[in-house]
Structures are given as structure tokens and as C-alpha cells.
Scaffold this active site. Structure first.
Site, short mmCIF file in Angstrom:
data_model
loop_
_atom_site.label_atom_id
_atom_site.label_comp_id
_atom_site.label_asym_id
_atom_site.label_seq_id
_atom_site.Cartn_x
_atom_site.Cartn_y
_atom_site.Cartn_z
N ASP A 99 0.79 -1.24 0.00
CA ASP A 99 0.00 0.00 0.00
C ASP A 99 0.82 1.28 0.00
OD1 ASP A 99 1.18 -0.06 2.47
OD2 ASP A 99 -0.66 -0.41 3.60
N GLU A 121 -0.44 -9.03 -1.42
CA GLU A 121 -1.07 -8.49 -0.20
C GLU A 121 -2.22 -7.54 -0.56
OE1 GLU A 121 0.49 -5.57 2.76
OE2 GLU A 121 1.01 -7.32 3.94
N GLU A 135 -2.49 4.89 3.16
CA GLU A 135 -2.36 3.53 2.63
C GLU A 135 -3.69 2.87 2.27
OE1 GLU A 135 -0.77 4.74 5.27
OE2 GLU A 135 1.36 4.60 4.76
N HIS A 216 5.53 4.75 13.69
CA HIS A 216 5.91 5.60 12.55
C HIS A 216 4.74 6.16 11.77
CE1 HIS A 216 4.77 2.79 9.35
NE2 HIS A 216 5.19 1.84 10.14
N ARG A 218 1.96 8.03 9.81
CA ARG A 218 1.73 9.45 9.52
C ARG A 218 0.52 9.99 10.26
NH1 ARG A 218 4.15 12.12 4.91
NH2 ARG A 218 5.65 10.73 3.96
N HIS A 248 12.14 4.78 14.05
CA HIS A 248 12.02 5.07 12.61
C HIS A 248 12.77 6.37 12.31
CE1 HIS A 248 10.13 5.75 8.70
NE2 HIS A 248 9.61 4.53 8.77
C1 UD1 Z 1 6.04 4.66 4.31
C2 UD1 Z 1 4.76 4.06 3.75
C3 UD1 Z 1 4.06 3.27 4.85
C4 UD1 Z 1 4.98 2.26 5.50
C5 UD1 Z 1 6.23 2.95 5.97
C6 UD1 Z 1 7.16 1.88 6.51
C7 UD1 Z 1 3.70 5.48 2.05
C8 UD1 Z 1 2.66 6.47 1.75
N1 UD1 Z 1 3.84 5.09 3.32
O1 UD1 Z 1 5.69 5.58 5.35
O2 UD1 Z 1 2.96 2.59 4.28
O3 UD1 Z 1 4.30 1.73 6.61
O4 UD1 Z 1 6.85 3.65 4.88
O5 UD1 Z 1 8.20 2.41 7.25
O6 UD1 Z 1 4.39 5.05 1.15
N2 UD1 Z 1 13.65 7.83 6.23
C9 UD1 Z 1 15.05 7.73 6.32
N3 UD1 Z 1 15.61 6.53 5.99
C10 UD1 Z 1 14.90 5.47 5.59
C11 UD1 Z 1 13.49 5.59 5.51
C12 UD1 Z 1 12.89 6.77 5.84
O7 UD1 Z 1 15.73 8.66 6.69
O8 UD1 Z 1 15.48 4.43 5.29
C13 UD1 Z 1 13.02 9.13 6.62
C14 UD1 Z 1 13.18 10.21 5.53
O9 UD1 Z 1 13.32 11.45 6.12
C15 UD1 Z 1 11.83 10.11 4.79
C16 UD1 Z 1 10.91 9.81 5.95
O10 UD1 Z 1 11.63 8.92 6.79
O11 UD1 Z 1 11.50 11.29 4.10
C17 UD1 Z 1 9.58 9.24 5.62
O12 UD1 Z 1 9.67 8.16 4.72
P1 UD1 Z 1 8.35 7.71 3.90
O13 UD1 Z 1 8.67 6.56 3.03
O14 UD1 Z 1 7.74 8.90 3.25
O15 UD1 Z 1 7.47 7.22 5.11
P2 UD1 Z 1 5.92 7.13 5.33
O16 UD1 Z 1 5.14 7.69 4.17
O17 UD1 Z 1 5.61 7.66 6.65
N1 UDP Z 2 11.28 -4.17 11.05
C1 UDP Z 2 12.66 -4.31 10.98
N2 UDP Z 2 13.44 -3.53 11.81
C2 UDP Z 2 12.91 -2.63 12.66
C3 UDP Z 2 11.49 -2.47 12.71
C4 UDP Z 2 10.71 -3.26 11.88
O1 UDP Z 2 13.17 -5.12 10.23
O2 UDP Z 2 13.68 -1.96 13.38
C5 UDP Z 2 10.44 -4.98 10.15
C6 UDP Z 2 9.34 -5.77 10.81
O3 UDP Z 2 9.80 -7.05 11.16
C7 UDP Z 2 8.27 -5.82 9.74
C8 UDP Z 2 8.50 -4.56 8.94
O4 UDP Z 2 9.80 -4.09 9.28
O5 UDP Z 2 8.45 -6.92 8.87
C9 UDP Z 2 7.47 -3.52 9.27
O6 UDP Z 2 7.86 -2.31 8.70
P1 UDP Z 2 7.21 -0.95 9.13
O7 UDP Z 2 6.69 -1.02 10.52
O8 UDP Z 2 8.21 0.12 8.80
O9 UDP Z 2 6.03 -0.78 8.06
P2 UDP Z 2 4.51 -1.30 8.04
O10 UDP Z 2 4.51 -2.76 8.22
O11 UDP Z 2 3.79 -0.54 9.10
O12 UDP Z 2 4.05 -0.88 6.67
#
Ligand code: UD1
Ligand code: UDP
Length: 379
Positions: A99, A121, A135, A216, A218, A248
Site C-alpha cells: 500500500d 497483499e 495507505e 511511525h 503518519r 524510525h
Molecule cells: C512509508 C509508507 C508506509 C509504510 C512505511 C514503513 C507510504 C505512503 N507510506 O511511510 O505505508 O508503513 O513507509 O516504514 O508510502 N527515512 C530515512 N531513511 C529510511 C526511511 C525513511 O531517513 O530508510 C526518513 C526520511 O526522512 C523520509 C521519511 O523517513 O522522508 C519518511 O519516509 P516515507 O517513506 O515517506 O514514510 P511514510 O510515508 O511515513
Molecule cells: N522491522 C525491521 N526492523 C525494525 C522495525 C521493523 O526489520 O527496526 C520490520 C518488521 O519485522 C516488519 C517490517 O519491518 O516486517 C514492518 O515495517 P514498518 O513497521 O516500517 O512498516 P509497516 O509494516 O507498518 O508498513
């Protein structure tokens, strides 16, 4: 031999990578398919952690992550870049998972080119377009365009059929996260050094009840995260408790958690764990407290009670089975629910039942066979 079908697998975040690596491995092992991997790198460090463990070197890495990225900035950047890859590769089919913005745009770019989209999924619905946000709607958009819908559970399949998706295009496959969990568990059994990074914390908290925390979402930014942080602070004030909290990297999460929780004796605020180490945290914790989607699927499989800091969930199966409980984001409620589990043995035992409605660890194989059937019927 029939020609190989090129499947462009598009993903960008940690959870997508975890849930797709078993499918990519199964596609690679099957001579009928030629998988091409395109990562948007919507996530960077957290994505790379999974790619490395799973041994995936992407064919395309769009490197799109920006600090504190906005949904519209991310979405518009994705559409051009992912479309360009499709115009270079001309895949037979495109596969997306879940999603995220990357999954939604990957499906849209494929649809614009009339390339069939396969959705892993599929069918999770909370019924509320703002939870999880954005999502819930991303999933519905993908559902409107997908060719094959791989629903993890019967509940998800039924949700799709309620939206008039052709039942012949919907298949219950289980969730590939259970494949990933089995795979990583086997790797750790072969090589325990894969999880040695938690040894110091395990020793430091040896006599404590461990609560694993992730957060994490939003829709929880602002007040929700503040309330969650305060709840964790109150929980960790107990002598017999320790909190391990991989934070996160989103700046909106970091600043709140660092301000409220840094320096507390019983709280370890740590960097995101790679998948082996996170599965170790799931194994050593007494309770998971989370707003994550994937953790709601993994914790019940391991018999760990999971308190979900959301008002509603698109994964009701754990709640229905009694292994997961929705506790919202109000401080007092979260603290009360955690204390009940810590102090009431019967309440704890009732939730700590290994229960796995999400899959049997063979979902990736099933998905690949369904794809093979599909391309066979096209030929
Ligand atoms: C996104 C997904 C959400 C998922 C989540 C998992 C969308 C709309 N949402 O969340 O479904 O649950 O990822 O974590 O796609 N960042 C880093 N390093 C990383 C990853 C993120 O620094 O490796 C920071 C960056 O500042 C980035 C911010 O986190 O801009 C947000 O990342 P983003 O992918 O936009 O997160 P979400 O949309 O909250
Ligand atoms: N996870 C990980 N390291 C972490 C936190 C989560 O590997 O420090 C894994 C967790 O086992 C799960 C996935 O990341 O499989 C979940 O990711 P996240 O919570 O970022 O996204 P969501 O599932 O909410 O989309």
C-alpha cells in the site's frame, strides 16, 4: 521451451522489501520467469538493510528518498521515474506489494502502459480512508487496476469481492511475511552471529520484562506520537520493565521520541534493526507495542501479545483471534493495557497464543504458480 516472462518488481520501502524478497527468490528459481527489480528507494537505509540480508542487487535504483518527504513530492517524482524504467524494460507484467506510494504509482505507471499488474497483499481494508493514511486509499487504487489480486487471507479476498472485483482474479495465498520470517529464522539458526548485535542489551535487561516498541504512522504525527512517547516514559518508570525501541528515521518521529525518552535508564532508543535483529527482538520481548502493519502479522505468529496503537486496523485477523488488541494512542489507555498484561498472568496467557492466520510460509511459491498459470492461459 516457452519464452521467459519478464516481471518488473517495483518497491521502495522496508516492509515491501521484506514481503517481496521471498517472491523474487521464487521467481528467480523458476525458468519460466525473468524478474527485473526496480527499487524507488522511497526508503534508503531501511531498504538497503533488507536488500543486503536477502542478497538482492536491484537492476534499477531510482534513489528517490528525500528527508521528511511529502506525499505529493514523492508521488510525482515516482511517476516519471518508474514510468521511464517501464519504457526501457517493456515488462510482460508488473508486480507491486501492499500500500505504499511506490506500490500505488508502480501500478498506475503500468496501467498507463496497459501492462498487467499483480498485487501482492491485496484486499486489506480498514474501512476508513484516513486510517491508515494514505495507505487505505493506495490499496484501493491498486485494487482498481490489478490483474491478479493475491489476498493474504479469506477476509481480504472477501473485501475485494465486496468491491466487485472478479472472484476469478482473486487468490488467497497467505502473506509472504511469514515466508520471510521462516527464512530469517532458519538463517539465524545456521548462523547465530547474525543477531549478536542485541547481546549487550539482552545482558543489560536480563532481569526485566521487555517491551518492544515501534511507531511511525503518519496519522499519529503530532499529538498521537507525543501521547505514545509519554506512555512509553510511564511504562519504563517501572523497575521490572525495559523498553527496546528501534526508532524510525522519519524526523517527525525522531524528534518526539528523542525529546521524551533519551537518557532514561530502562529505555533503549536504537537505530532501526535489520531483519534478523528485529526478529530476535520479537523473540526476546514479552509484549510488542506498535502502530506497524507488518508487526501485527509477525508477533501473533510468534505467540507475542501485540498492542496496536491505532483506532482501527486493516488486519483484523489478530484482533479476532485475541492475540492483538487495538489500544489507540491515548497515554492512559496504553499504559493501563500494558500494565494489565504485565500484572495479570491470565490476561497475558490469553493473548500469548501462537496464532497464525496470515500464512503458512509457502505464499511465494503459491504466487509464482498462480502467475505461471496466468501466463500459460495467455499463451
Ligand atoms: C512509508 C509508507 C508506509 C509504510 C512505511 C514503513 C507510504 C505512503 N507510506 O511511510 O505505508 O508503513 O513507509 O516504514 O508510502 N527515512 C530515512 N531513511 C529510511 C526511511 C525513511 O531517513 O530508510 C526518513 C526520511 O526522512 C523520509 C521519511 O523517513 O522522508 C519518511 O519516509 P516515507 O517513506 O515517506 O514514510 P511514510 O510515508 O511515513
Ligand atoms: N522491522 C525491521 N526492523 C525494525 C522495525 C521493523 O526489520 O527496526 C520490520 C518488521 O519485522 C516488519 C517490517 O519491518 O516486517 C514492518 O515495517 P514498518 O513497521 O516500517 O512498516 P509497516 O509494516 O507498518 O508498513
Amino acid at each position: 521451451m516457452t519464452r521467459q516472462h519478464k516481471i518488473l518488481v517495483v518497491f521502495g520501502t522496508r516492509p515491501e522489501a521484506i514481503k517481496l524478497f521471498p517472491v523474487i527468490a521464487a521467481l528467480r528459481a523458476d525458468p519460466r520467469f525473468h524478474p527485473v527489480v526496480c527499487v524507488s528507494a522511497q526508503h534508503r537505509g531501511m531498504l538497503d538493510q533488507v536488500l543486503e540480508i536477502a542478497g538482492i542487487v536491484p537492476d534499477y535504483d531510482l534513489d528517490l528518498m528525500k528527508p521528511d518527504q511529502t506525499l505529493d513530492g514523492l508521488t510525482s517524482a515516482l511517476l516519471n521515474e518508474v514510468g521511464r524504467v517501464m519504457d526501457t524494460e517493456h515488462p510482460d507484467r508488473v508486480m507491486v506489494q501492499g500500500d505504499t506510494a511506490t506500490a500505488m504509482v508502480g501500478a498506475l505507471a503500468a496501467y498507463y502502459r496497459k501492462i498487467p499488474v499483480d498485487h501482492v497483499e491485496a484486499g486489506l481494508r480498514s474501512g476508513d480512508i484516513y486510517q491508515p493514511w494514505p495507505e487505505e486509499v493506495n490499496r484501493k487504487i491498486i485494487g482498481a487496476m490489478a490483474s491478479l489480486h493475491f489476498a493474504p487471507t479469506q477476509t481480504a479476498a472477501e473485501a475485494l469481492m465486496r468491491e466487485n472485483v472478479d472472484p476469478g482474479r482473486v487468490h488467497v495465498t497467505g502473506n509472504t511475511v511469514i515466508d520471510a520470517l521462516h527464512w530469517v529464522t532458519a538463517r539465524i539458526a545456521e548462523n547465530p552471529a547474525l543477531v549478536s548485535g542485541l547481546a549487550d542489551l539482552e545482558a543489560r535487561f536480563a532481569n526485566k520484562r521487555i517491551i518492544g516498541v515501534t511507531s511511525h504512522r503518519r496519522e499519529n504525527f503530532g499529538d498521537g506520537l507525543e501521547h505514545i512517547a509519554e506512555a512509553v516514559r510511564q511504562i519504563a518508570a517501572r523497575e521490572d520493565v525495559a523498553v527496546i525501541f528501534p526508532v524510525h528515521p522519519n524526523p517527525n518521529v525522531r524528534k518526539v521520541m528523542n525529546k521524551a525518552l533519551a537518557g532514561l535508564d530502562n529505555v533503549a532508543l536504537i537505530e532501526p534493526l535489520d531483519y534478523p535483529h528485529f526478529s530476535r527482538l520479537l523473540a526476546i520481548c514479552d509484549i510488542m507495542l506498535t502502530d506497524s502493519g507488518g508487526v501485527q502479522e509477525e508477533a501473533p505468529a510468534l505467540g507475542k501479545p501485540v498492542l496496536v496503537m491505532r483506532e482501527t486496523t486493516e488486519r483484523p485477523e489478530g484482533v479476532e483471534a485475541g492475540t492483538a488488541k487495538l489500544v489507540g494512542t491515548e497515554t492512559a489507555r496504553i499504559v493501563t493495557e500494558i500494565f494489565t498484561l504485565l500484572d495479570d498472568k491470565a490476561a497475558y496467557e490469553a493473548m500469548a497464543q501462537a496464532h497464525n492466520p496470515f500464512g503458512d510460509g509457502h505464499s511465494a511459491r503459491r504466487i509464482v504458480e498462480l502467475l505461471a498459470h496466468e501466463i500459460g492461459s495467455e499463451a
